[in-house]
Design an enzyme around this catalytic site. Structure first.
Site, PDB file in Angstrom:
ATOM      1  N   SER A  10     -55.994 -26.924 -40.179  1.00  0.00           N
ATOM      2  CA  SER A  10     -55.220 -27.944 -40.896  1.00  0.00           C
ATOM      3  C   SER A  10     -54.003 -27.385 -41.629  1.00  0.00           C
ATOM      4  CB  SER A  10     -56.130 -28.685 -41.882  1.00  0.00           C
ATOM      5  OG  SER A  10     -57.065 -29.483 -41.205  1.00  0.00           O
ATOM      6  N   THR A  67     -63.720 -32.359 -45.307  1.00  0.00           N
ATOM      7  CA  THR A  67     -64.471 -32.114 -44.084  1.00  0.00           C
ATOM      8  C   THR A  67     -65.906 -31.742 -44.431  1.00  0.00           C
ATOM      9  OG1 THR A  67     -64.415 -30.969 -41.953  1.00  0.00           O
ATOM     10  CG2 THR A  67     -63.800 -29.671 -43.886  1.00  0.00           C
ATOM     11  N   LYS A 106     -68.099 -35.234 -46.683  1.00  0.00           N
ATOM     12  CA  LYS A 106     -67.495 -36.545 -46.436  1.00  0.00           C
ATOM     13  C   LYS A 106     -68.247 -37.704 -47.090  1.00  0.00           C
ATOM     14  CE  LYS A 106     -64.872 -35.624 -42.233  1.00  0.00           C
ATOM     15  NZ  LYS A 106     -64.529 -36.133 -40.892  1.00  0.00           N
ATOM     16  N   ASP A 131     -60.601 -41.244 -39.870  1.00  0.00           N
ATOM     17  CA  ASP A 131     -61.289 -40.813 -38.652  1.00  0.00           C
ATOM     18  C   ASP A 131     -61.311 -41.921 -37.608  1.00  0.00           C
ATOM     19  OD1 ASP A 131     -61.959 -38.169 -39.353  1.00  0.00           O
ATOM     20  OD2 ASP A 131     -63.698 -38.847 -40.491  1.00  0.00           O
ATOM     21  N   GLY A 167     -73.341 -38.323 -32.457  1.00  0.00           N
ATOM     22  CA  GLY A 167     -73.121 -37.960 -33.854  1.00  0.00           C
ATOM     23  C   GLY A 167     -73.038 -39.171 -34.753  1.00  0.00           C
ATOM     24  N   ALA A 168     -73.849 -39.175 -35.827  1.00  0.00           N
ATOM     25  CA  ALA A 168     -73.898 -40.307 -36.748  1.00  0.00           C
ATOM     26  C   ALA A 168     -73.528 -39.893 -38.165  1.00  0.00           C
ATOM     27  CB  ALA A 168     -75.296 -40.935 -36.729  1.00  0.00           C
ATOM     28  N   GLY A 169     -72.769 -38.806 -38.309  1.00  0.00           N
ATOM     29  CA  GLY A 169     -72.341 -38.353 -39.628  1.00  0.00           C
ATOM     30  C   GLY A 169     -71.137 -39.141 -40.116  1.00  0.00           C
ATOM     31  N   GLY A 170     -70.360 -38.540 -41.016  1.00  0.00           N
ATOM     32  CA  GLY A 170     -69.226 -39.244 -41.597  1.00  0.00           C
ATOM     33  C   GLY A 170     -68.202 -39.664 -40.567  1.00  0.00           C
ATOM     34  N   ALA A 171     -67.774 -38.740 -39.713  1.00  0.00           N
ATOM     35  CA  ALA A 171     -66.799 -39.079 -38.671  1.00  0.00           C
ATOM     36  C   ALA A 171     -67.416 -40.031 -37.649  1.00  0.00           C
ATOM     37  CB  ALA A 171     -66.297 -37.816 -37.982  1.00  0.00           C
TER      38      ALA A 171
END
Length: 226
Positions: free
Chosen positions: A24, A69, A73, A109, A133-137
């Site tokens: 980043s 990140t 999150k 996101d 994937g079921a996280g923040g993003a």
């Protein structure tokens, strides 16, 4: 890249743990230079137990804001003054803006993924989509996928409880799409069928097996289950 730091230079950054791998700063600082902005973007390694103090530091030091990140999150939310609608929908924050001392959480996101998806696969079949994937993003992308018109969304994750929580949240918001939990995804590339599968608005089906092999590209996975 030649960068001049002055007493007026504004500071932004990214927080996460670990953070040394992030690309980043290179991207943001190149953009600042191109736009001739008197600003600099730096990484901040923040351990989970230091998160509250780090967020207060944004306000104290007068940072423009930070990106967020893993693993912060979702954990960052209680430390913020308010969330915009994107972060409320996703239940996660990837950007914090310092607006005159008020720390406001945003989530780009979903919108970022949606823009890239439409540009790259404008004619994609949205009848059935598998989300890894079921996280923040993942949560943000799931909400964006439903807004794009996905008819059936199957969510898989290494954490069955996190997966089921996201499915319940999505089903509570959508009356037209079917959302259910798929198999528990293993990091080894194998999957297990959970003892209980959450389903709503779709007929019961024989559980699919979603196998992600070492070195798989997203294109290979998509072609395999098209």
């Amino acid at each position: 890249m030649s960068m001049k730091i002055s007493g007026k230079t504004r500071v932004a950054g990214v927080i996460g743990y670990p953070i040394a791998h992030t690309a980043s700063p290179a991207m943001h600082n190149a953009a600042y230079e191109h736009l001739n902005l008197d600003a600099i973007y730096v990484p901040f390694e923040v351990k989970p137990e230091q998160l509250g103090a780090a967020i207060e530091g944004i306000r104290t030091l007068g940072l423009m804001g930070v990106n967020v990140t893993i693993p912060h999150k979702e954990a960052v939310i209680p430390f913020l003054d308010r969330l915009d609608i994107s972060a409320q929908r996703a239940g996660a924050v990837n950007t914090i803006i310092n607006q005159n001392g008020q720390l406001i959480g945003h989530n780009t996101d979903g919108s970022g993924w949606s823009m890239g998806f439409k540009n790259t696969l404008p004619n994609a079949d949205l009848t059935k989509v598998v989300l890894l994937g079921a996280g923040g993003a993942g949560s943000a992308i799931a909400h964006a996928a439903l807004r794009m018109g996905v008819k059936q969304l199957v969510v898989v994750d290494t954490d069955p409880k996190r997966c089921e929580n996201l499915v319940a949240d999505l089903n509570g918001l959508s009356r037209t799409a079917g959302v259910r939990a798929g198999q528990r995804l293993k990091l080894t590339g194998e999957v297990e069928t959970p003892s209980k599968t959450s389903t709503k608005n779709v007929k019961e089906e024989t559980p699919e097996t979603y196998t992600v092999k070492s070195g798989d590209s997203l294109g290979n996975i998509a072609n395999r289950y098209h």
